[in-house]
Write a protein that holds these residues in place. Sequence first.
Motif, PDB file in Angstrom:
ATOM      1  N   GLY A  28       0.672  -1.091  -0.038  1.00  0.00           N
ATOM      2  CA  GLY A  28      -0.040  -0.241   0.043  1.00  0.00           C
ATOM      3  C   GLY A  28       0.831   1.267   0.156  1.00  0.00           C
ATOM      4  N   PHE A  29       0.636   2.186  -0.781  1.00  0.00           N
ATOM      5  CA  PHE A  29       1.578   3.453  -0.978  1.00  0.00           C
ATOM      6  C   PHE A  29       0.912   4.563  -0.620  1.00  0.00           C
ATOM      7  N   ILE A  30       1.152   5.310   0.412  1.00  0.00           N
ATOM      8  CA  ILE A  30       0.539   6.646   0.934  1.00  0.00           C
ATOM      9  C   ILE A  30       1.387   7.607   0.392  1.00  0.00           C
ATOM     10  N   GLY A  31       0.862   8.558  -0.201  1.00  0.00           N
ATOM     11  CA  GLY A  31       1.596   9.951  -0.406  1.00  0.00           C
ATOM     12  C   GLY A  31       2.395   9.705  -1.775  1.00  0.00           C
ATOM     13  N   THR A  32       1.618  10.286  -2.922  1.00  0.00           N
ATOM     14  CA  THR A  32       2.239  10.176  -4.349  1.00  0.00           C
ATOM     15  C   THR A  32       2.440  11.652  -5.134  1.00  0.00           C
ATOM     16  N   GLN A  40       8.332  12.985  -4.410  1.00  0.00           N
ATOM     17  CA  GLN A  40       8.932  12.278  -3.855  1.00  0.00           C
ATOM     18  C   GLN A  40       8.311  10.705  -3.947  1.00  0.00           C
ATOM     19  N   GLY A  41       7.083  10.566  -3.726  1.00  0.00           N
ATOM     20  CA  GLY A  41       6.612   9.567  -3.637  1.00  0.00           C
ATOM     21  C   GLY A  41       6.547   8.875  -4.970  1.00  0.00           C
ATOM     22  N   GLN A  42       6.379   9.731  -6.168  1.00  0.00           N
ATOM     23  CA  GLN A  42       6.266   9.355  -7.643  1.00  0.00           C
ATOM     24  C   GLN A  42       7.756   8.668  -8.026  1.00  0.00           C
ATOM     25  N   THR A  43       8.909   9.398  -7.388  1.00  0.00           N
ATOM     26  CA  THR A  43      10.209   8.951  -7.653  1.00  0.00           C
ATOM     27  C   THR A  43      10.217   7.515  -7.105  1.00  0.00           C
ATOM     28  N   LEU A  44       9.828   7.144  -5.750  1.00  0.00           N
ATOM     29  CA  LEU A  44       9.741   5.781  -5.270  1.00  0.00           C
ATOM     30  C   LEU A  44       9.099   4.805  -5.887  1.00  0.00           C
ATOM     31  N   LEU A  45       7.885   5.105  -6.291  1.00  0.00           N
ATOM     32  CA  LEU A  45       6.906   4.161  -6.911  1.00  0.00           C
ATOM     33  C   LEU A  45       7.282   3.726  -8.490  1.00  0.00           C
ATOM     34  N   GLN A  46       7.593   4.726  -9.031  1.00  0.00           N
ATOM     35  CA  GLN A  46       8.247   4.446 -10.541  1.00  0.00           C
ATOM     36  C   GLN A  46       9.321   3.368 -10.356  1.00  0.00           C
ATOM     37  N   ARG A  47       9.955   3.275  -9.121  1.00  0.00           N
ATOM     38  CA  ARG A  47      11.069   2.197  -9.263  1.00  0.00           C
ATOM     39  C   ARG A  47      10.544   1.035  -8.421  1.00  0.00           C
ATOM     40  N   LEU A  48       9.596   1.244  -7.537  1.00  0.00           N
ATOM     41  CA  LEU A  48       9.132  -0.059  -6.881  1.00  0.00           C
ATOM     42  C   LEU A  48       8.240  -0.932  -7.645  1.00  0.00           C
ATOM     43  N   LYS A  76      -6.526  -6.507   5.008  1.00  0.00           N
ATOM     44  CA  LYS A  76      -5.816  -7.684   5.340  1.00  0.00           C
ATOM     45  C   LYS A  76      -4.636  -8.103   4.344  1.00  0.00           C
ATOM     46  N   ASP A  77      -5.075  -7.955   3.071  1.00  0.00           N
ATOM     47  CA  ASP A  77      -4.064  -8.327   2.141  1.00  0.00           C
ATOM     48  C   ASP A  77      -2.635  -7.584   2.113  1.00  0.00           C
ATOM     49  N   ILE A  78      -2.769  -6.375   2.452  1.00  0.00           N
ATOM     50  CA  ILE A  78      -1.524  -5.593   2.390  1.00  0.00           C
ATOM     51  C   ILE A  78      -0.498  -6.127   3.372  1.00  0.00           C
ATOM     52  N   ASP A  79       0.686  -6.287   2.713  1.00  0.00           N
ATOM     53  CA  ASP A  79       1.859  -6.749   3.593  1.00  0.00           C
ATOM     54  C   ASP A  79       2.596  -5.784   4.218  1.00  0.00           C
ATOM     55  N   ALA A  80       2.768  -4.547   3.460  1.00  0.00           N
ATOM     56  CA  ALA A  80       3.618  -3.552   3.999  1.00  0.00           C
ATOM     57  C   ALA A  80       3.104  -2.210   3.270  1.00  0.00           C
ATOM     58  N   VAL A  81       3.423  -1.247   3.964  1.00  0.00           N
ATOM     59  CA  VAL A  81       3.161   0.381   3.483  1.00  0.00           C
ATOM     60  C   VAL A  81       4.235   1.209   3.080  1.00  0.00           C
ATOM     61  N   ILE A  82       4.256   1.915   2.267  1.00  0.00           N
ATOM     62  CA  ILE A  82       5.520   3.090   2.091  1.00  0.00           C
ATOM     63  C   ILE A  82       4.650   4.270   2.302  1.00  0.00           C
ATOM     64  N   ILE A  83       5.366   5.217   3.057  1.00  0.00           N
ATOM     65  CA  ILE A  83       4.847   6.416   3.349  1.00  0.00           C
ATOM     66  C   ILE A  83       5.636   7.577   2.796  1.00  0.00           C
ATOM     67  N   ALA A  84       5.032   8.323   1.919  1.00  0.00           N
ATOM     68  CA  ALA A  84       5.954   9.518   1.308  1.00  0.00           C
ATOM     69  C   ALA A  84       5.167  10.867   1.508  1.00  0.00           C
ATOM     70  N   THR A  85       4.747  10.906   2.674  1.00  0.00           N
ATOM     71  CA  THR A  85       3.829  12.224   2.732  1.00  0.00           C
ATOM     72  C   THR A  85       4.696  13.434   3.390  1.00  0.00           C
ATOM     73  N   PRO A  86       3.983  14.668   3.693  1.00  0.00           N
ATOM     74  CA  PRO A  86       4.515  15.688   4.313  1.00  0.00           C
ATOM     75  C   PRO A  86       5.232  15.275   5.763  1.00  0.00           C
TER      76      PRO A  86
END
Length: 450
Positions: free
Chosen positions: A71-75, A78-86, A129-139
């Motif tokens: 689950g990705f929080i904050g796009t 910087q969030g997009q920088t991470l997401l395009q690699r993830l 419940k199906d989400i194993d981990a989250v990435i947070i790239a918010t303020p």
Amino acid sequence: MFKDKHILVSRREFLRDSAWAAAAAAFAAALQERLEAQQKKPATPQTKPAAQKPQQSAPQPARNLPPVNIGFIGTGTQGQTLLQRLVRIPGVRVVAVCDIYPPHLSRGLRMAGPQAKGYEDYRQLLERKDIDAVIIATPLSLHAPMTIDALQAGKHVFCEKTMAYSVEDARRMVQVSRETGKHLQIGHQRHYSPIYAHAREMMTEQEVIGKLVHVRAWWHRNNSWRRPVPDKKFEELLNWRLYRKYSQGLMAELASHQIDVVNWFTGATPVSVMGMGGIDYWKDGREVWDNVEVIYEYPDGVKVVYTSILSNQYDGYAEQFMGDKGTLLLTNEKDGFLFKEPTAEELGWEAHAKKTTGKGGSTGLVLDVTATKKKGTGAVIGGQKMAAGYELKDAYVLELESFVNDVVRNGQKPLCDAEVGFKTAVAVLMANKAIEEGTKVTFTPDMFQV
């Protein structure tokens, strides 16, 4: 649900108490309409420009790897920088994306792929419940409440740096990670960089600079640090870095990376800090300093001089470790050089190294992580031998691969874990305190303990 007794920040309270309230209310209906439309039908060519095609869908999971649902929080940027690699990491499925600004959410959903569902409220994402981990790239001001909620929801967490807005919030994040048994990785990506790992080995194990005596680090830009805003009502939402209620300024956003490197390379934390800063160039209504000049003292009398400015970019950004036998210089997060002192003895590999010219015509040795594999060095990060081609990947990719494969899949402790991130947060937040109060702040060992 998802309430920590130490940090009670609901989404409703955040929106009500911030200047983002009006903006959020204005686009709430439009957001719901966008989400429903996007999830019912595939994007059309008009909404998927040709230049963005490589980022619009995630690759299929690798055959022999069970999928890791993220689950990705904050796009935002910087969030997009991470997401395009993830999304390029084998076995990763980004199944949920959350952002309260519709253009960022739409962009994130396109990058994540058709399997991703969009959310405005991150707590709804955490209920899955199906989400194993989250990435947070918010303020920054949202790092602690969101991370704590995610850990308590049973998710491993990757949180961008700086760890938290306050020392108290950062300390609580460490505590909750311990209480829940869920790992927390902080996004100081240099810990996963081949060139930084190689430079640290040369400094601490091969002792190529001798006794460390001084450190200089700097991050110099010539821009306002301001993002374009389509409507004034989105000003604080998009330019949160410029406002004190959300941001800790240059020390948190830039210096934290480099002070983290100093802590890592020295294996120590600072003894004291003093500094100054001001809004002296960009007089545009911002509330955070556009320049900071800081001096840290580390054990054994090592002084660290740090500057970050927004009005001149000549020096770029770099870290320089000075010893009585030589100087290690790391520039632009990708290049490394060794400049020996005239009295230093010759190194065994020196004749085979590439050369460069430094200040005053001095000859420097170019650090090359691939040139030392036969000696068993330069190919290890965090005690782990890297696979072929690792040196071609940037540190963002390597930190995310480590989070997915080492932390989430195998339950390993992150290289840059909550404790590492906490020590860096203390160092930079106390520098802000020293600047604000015009005093020298002395650190005590308990300040870095949880």
